[in-house]
Design a protein around this motif. Sequence first.
Motif, PDB file in Angstrom:
ATOM      1  N   UNK A 319      24.910  54.529  37.895  1.00 32.99           N
ATOM      2  CA  UNK A 319      25.997  55.266  38.748  1.00 32.99           C
ATOM      3  C   UNK A 319      26.077  54.900  40.167  1.00 32.99           C
ATOM      4  N   UNK A 320      25.435  54.537  40.884  1.00 31.05           N
ATOM      5  CA  UNK A 320      25.466  53.994  42.287  1.00 31.05           C
ATOM      6  C   UNK A 320      26.190  52.703  42.187  1.00 31.05           C
ATOM      7  N   UNK A 321      26.155  52.105  41.267  1.00 37.78           N
ATOM      8  CA  UNK A 321      26.706  50.550  41.475  1.00 37.78           C
ATOM      9  C   UNK A 321      28.254  50.925  40.823  1.00 37.78           C
ATOM     10  N   UNK A 322      28.268  51.890  40.035  1.00 41.17           N
ATOM     11  CA  UNK A 322      29.978  52.303  39.687  1.00 41.17           C
ATOM     12  C   UNK A 322      30.597  52.840  40.923  1.00 41.17           C
ATOM     13  N   UNK A 323      29.718  53.584  41.724  1.00 40.45           N
ATOM     14  CA  UNK A 323      30.258  54.008  42.943  1.00 40.45           C
ATOM     15  C   UNK A 323      30.500  52.852  43.787  1.00 40.45           C
ATOM     16  N   UNK A 324      29.790  52.044  43.865  1.00 42.18           N
ATOM     17  CA  UNK A 324      29.885  50.788  44.990  1.00 42.18           C
ATOM     18  C   UNK A 324      31.212  50.342  44.628  1.00 42.18           C
ATOM     19  N   UNK A 325      31.365  49.814  43.319  1.00 38.30           N
ATOM     20  CA  UNK A 325      32.670  49.020  42.985  1.00 38.30           C
ATOM     21  C   UNK A 325      33.642  49.920  43.360  1.00 38.30           C
ATOM     22  N   UNK A 326      33.580  51.412  43.090  1.00 41.31           N
ATOM     23  CA  UNK A 326      34.976  52.195  43.483  1.00 41.31           C
ATOM     24  C   UNK A 326      35.103  52.286  44.962  1.00 41.31           C
ATOM     25  N   UNK A 327      34.000  52.105  45.623  1.00 36.75           N
ATOM     26  CA  UNK A 327      34.267  52.275  47.095  1.00 36.75           C
ATOM     27  C   UNK A 327      34.147  50.879  47.768  1.00 36.75           C
ATOM     28  N   UNK A 328      34.090  49.726  46.873  1.00 36.66           N
ATOM     29  CA  UNK A 328      34.927  48.261  47.271  1.00 36.66           C
ATOM     30  C   UNK A 328      33.684  47.943  48.259  1.00 36.66           C
ATOM     31  N   UNK A 329      32.274  47.956  47.831  1.00 36.20           N
ATOM     32  CA  UNK A 329      31.129  47.446  48.496  1.00 36.20           C
ATOM     33  C   UNK A 329      31.180  46.005  48.252  1.00 36.20           C
ATOM     34  N   UNK A 330      30.708  45.234  49.014  1.00 37.72           N
ATOM     35  CA  UNK A 330      30.357  43.854  48.856  1.00 37.72           C
ATOM     36  C   UNK A 330      29.251  43.483  48.138  1.00 37.72           C
ATOM     37  N   UNK A 331      29.138  42.468  47.251  1.00 43.04           N
ATOM     38  CA  UNK A 331      28.231  42.376  46.307  1.00 43.04           C
ATOM     39  C   UNK A 331      27.692  41.195  46.514  1.00 43.04           C
ATOM     40  N   UNK A 332      26.145  41.122  46.172  1.00 39.86           N
ATOM     41  CA  UNK A 332      25.236  39.802  46.184  1.00 39.86           C
ATOM     42  C   UNK A 332      24.819  39.107  47.490  1.00 39.86           C
ATOM     43  N   UNK A 333      24.570  38.286  47.752  1.00 43.07           N
ATOM     44  CA  UNK A 333      23.693  37.470  48.787  1.00 43.07           C
ATOM     45  C   UNK A 333      24.299  37.981  50.207  1.00 43.07           C
ATOM     46  N   UNK A 334      25.575  37.653  50.500  1.00 42.19           N
ATOM     47  CA  UNK A 334      26.165  38.198  51.952  1.00 42.19           C
ATOM     48  C   UNK A 334      26.990  39.589  51.792  1.00 42.19           C
TER      49      UNK A 334
END
Length: 341
Positions: A319-334
């Motif tokens: 659920x948190x990951x889906x919210x992160x996608x919606x809120x356009x968080x940046x993913x992975x190493x950087x």
Amino acid sequence: MNIKTYDFDLPEDLIAQVPLIDRASSRLMVLNRATEKMDHCNFSDITHYLKQGDCLVLNDTRVLPARLYGAKEDTGGKVEVLLLHQHDNDQWEVLVKPAKKVKVGTRIVFGEGQLVAECTEEQAHGGRRVRFTYEGIFLEVLESLGEMPLPPYIKEQLSDRERYQTVYAKEEGSAAAPTAGLHFTNELLDEIQAAGVEVVYLTLHVGLGTFRPVSVETIEEHEMHAEFYQLSESSAQKLNQIKENNGRIISVGTTSTRTLETIVRDYGNFQASSGWTDIFIYPPYQLQAIDGLITNFHLPKSTLIMLVSAFAGRDFVLEAYQKAVEERYRFFSFGDAMFIF
């Protein structure tokens, strides 16, 4: 359990390609396991969620410039070599490309001959054991010839190789960075310690297998790679004291978590130790060593998202990951980070 239960849709443009100018200006998602509440702030606000008596555990491993480009001594054919881990007498486990061109006895020359590798053993999946010969100090030769082995999902060149190191990186030996620690600055660590939060270091040399998606259909079939870890006597004493005083142990990164859980599993508490761990943490594993976790956003179907799910619950994490996608968080190493407590 089927691996698809840890899959999610991730737009490619959310994969961070370059680090931010200010390490601590990345975003931070805060997850409360008890209330399943999510907060959104900047990483520099982590101080608001830490309190006197807490303990941050940081992995002080340092990434080697472990990617080398050379040529076969006999034919001049180009060969790429990626260092994985060191054995005695200048022997290393490596990955080579193209692997079919490197047989036992093949000699690969790097630079103007400052470094030469001879294949002594063929292994599966492009793996080889090689023996290096050189003049001087190996790490100095490697610094002059090697490149930083960025993960394959990062396409941009890194102008400053120190940005793929934590500010507290010390112990040479990793093939990849413990990326949750990339958000800390020296100033932020000083602020955290001034607030009465203990900072403890351990070492786990990160292997490339950490970041690979699980390729088998069911999670139970997956075999974890082994990584070298070390915890000092002073760090072990501090951690046990924090526990006795009912402080929270907050692990920075999945690598620190795997080290702490390995030690508590093997000894029942924190003890000075070193060795190799292949611990695989996924639900319904109950974590015993930590009370909080700072981590980045990970690959779909990776062992890392499984570890996070063991700590916070798969449904809440996804659920948190889906919210992160919606809120356009940046993913992975950087990318951005989350703090789970």
